[in-house]
Write an enzyme that holds these catalytic residues in place. Sequence first.
Site, PDB file in Angstrom:
ATOM      1  N   GLU A 158      16.906  19.572  44.353  1.00  0.00           N
ATOM      2  CA  GLU A 158      18.090  19.924  43.872  1.00  0.00           C
ATOM      3  C   GLU A 158      19.001  21.688  43.575  1.00  0.00           C
ATOM      4  O   GLU A 158      19.436  22.201  43.724  1.00  0.00           O
ATOM      5  CB  GLU A 158      18.866  19.190  42.349  1.00  0.00           C
ATOM      6  CG  GLU A 158      18.921  17.649  43.144  1.00  0.00           C
ATOM      7  CD  GLU A 158      17.686  17.355  42.603  1.00  0.00           C
ATOM      8  OE1 GLU A 158      18.110  15.643  42.046  1.00  0.00           O
ATOM      9  OE2 GLU A 158      16.599  17.683  42.890  1.00  0.00           O
ATOM     10  N   CYS A 185      16.690  14.104  37.930  1.00  0.00           N
ATOM     11  CA  CYS A 185      16.763  13.517  37.245  1.00  0.00           C
ATOM     12  C   CYS A 185      17.037  14.404  35.448  1.00  0.00           C
ATOM     13  O   CYS A 185      17.998  15.310  35.702  1.00  0.00           O
ATOM     14  CB  CYS A 185      15.047  14.662  37.168  1.00  0.00           C
ATOM     15  SG  CYS A 185      14.676  16.299  36.838  1.00  0.00           S
ATOM     16  N   HIS A 216      12.421  21.839  41.808  1.00  0.00           N
ATOM     17  CA  HIS A 216      12.993  20.279  42.714  1.00  0.00           C
ATOM     18  C   HIS A 216      14.257  20.407  43.747  1.00  0.00           C
ATOM     19  O   HIS A 216      14.335  21.360  44.124  1.00  0.00           O
ATOM     20  CB  HIS A 216      13.104  19.718  41.354  1.00  0.00           C
ATOM     21  CG  HIS A 216      13.135  18.725  40.375  1.00  0.00           C
ATOM     22  ND1 HIS A 216      13.387  17.686  39.389  1.00  0.00           N
ATOM     23  CD2 HIS A 216      11.321  18.977  40.408  1.00  0.00           C
ATOM     24  CE1 HIS A 216      12.095  17.600  38.702  1.00  0.00           C
ATOM     25  NE2 HIS A 216      10.888  17.969  39.279  1.00  0.00           N
ATOM     26  N   CYS A 226      17.667  18.400  36.536  1.00  0.00           N
ATOM     27  CA  CYS A 226      18.846  19.043  37.447  1.00  0.00           C
ATOM     28  C   CYS A 226      19.636  18.455  36.680  1.00  0.00           C
ATOM     29  O   CYS A 226      20.910  19.171  37.578  1.00  0.00           O
ATOM     30  CB  CYS A 226      18.155  17.809  38.127  1.00  0.00           C
ATOM     31  SG  CYS A 226      16.320  18.786  38.963  1.00  0.00           S
TER      32      CYS A 226
END
Length: 367
Positions: free
Chosen positions: A60, A83, A58, A92
């Site tokens: 992040e 998330c 992801h 995350c």
Amino acid sequence: MFTKKNNQSTKYYFMDLARKQAQYALGNTGINPAVGCVIVKKGCIISAARTSYNGRPHAEFNAINRAKNNTKGSDLYVTLEPCSHYGKTPPCVNLIAKKGINKVFFSVKDVDPRSYDKSSYYLKKKNINVEKGVSYKKTHLFYESYYKYKKKELPFVTCKLAVSKDLYSKNIKEKWITNRFSRGRVHLLRSSHDCLVTTYNTVKNDNPRLNCRINGLSKRSPKIVILDRNLKTSPKSKIFNKKNNNNVIIFYNRNDRAKIKKFKDLKIKLIRMNLDAKNKFNLNEILIKIRNFGYSRVFVESGMNLIFDFIKNNLVNDFKLFISNKKIGRNGRNNIQDNIHLYLRKKKYIIEKVNLFGDKLFSYRIK
């Protein structure tokens, strides 16, 4: 690294940068949303990243990883709510809390019920400040295709058409209507969609490759869907090659065993579909099939007839009209004045105009 002095607009400025990161990933993150993330410390950007190809890692994670061990006391700007659930990767929010980040800004909530409005609660419990809704309108519009996919609606559909200054979509004397800058923009559009729909007639008449041929972006070419009722498409067309055959799906109707065997030998996927009372494919059913394959952003690149069918059936979300700075006159065919152009005037839309060194691109985001 640089500093933004105007504190009043700083958070919107950094969120806009995060959204630009997300735009680079659009159409290339699989079933996951394209997310952008920027990490700022003492007014300076220390890291920026986006969702990786096919959706993982992801944004992040990528941004924090690039910042190395310099995130303590920093602010994190992310386009979509981080998330907070366990999937194929840990949440995350856990990583954000672990890395000593001081404040999280995000633009819109994630419509995924596993994360919807849950990250703020978790982060605040970890004494991390949270501000949501930064640059909401722009980002909400950006995630329209993701929202449609998560709500199990039809894919987000973009149609593209190139016309002359006098609104003809075909030139019987020359191959190209628009200039190379417009054609380059079309390659960018292909790269930001995960599926491209065309027809047998387009493949026969133009023999296109319909891939993205911008250096560094070739792997972002979309899946190609050909609508071919009678399986007339030639296996020798440029759209097929040994590397690309598994990237093509043909929707057909006529059950011709010899032709079916020929395409299956080439490892080209075939899907038989019924026709409607007008002897046409039901475009709603086509889009449902495409969605079930996991594609959320569809780019329609074909002749005027298919595009007008999409428009008449209210299936178009975004319409890209490229207008050349040259007239064709008597060499022109298929004038759009009485159908597409007239129809667009009746619709409510958000319009954006881009100058392309003589040509113009009008984007009609239909409401």
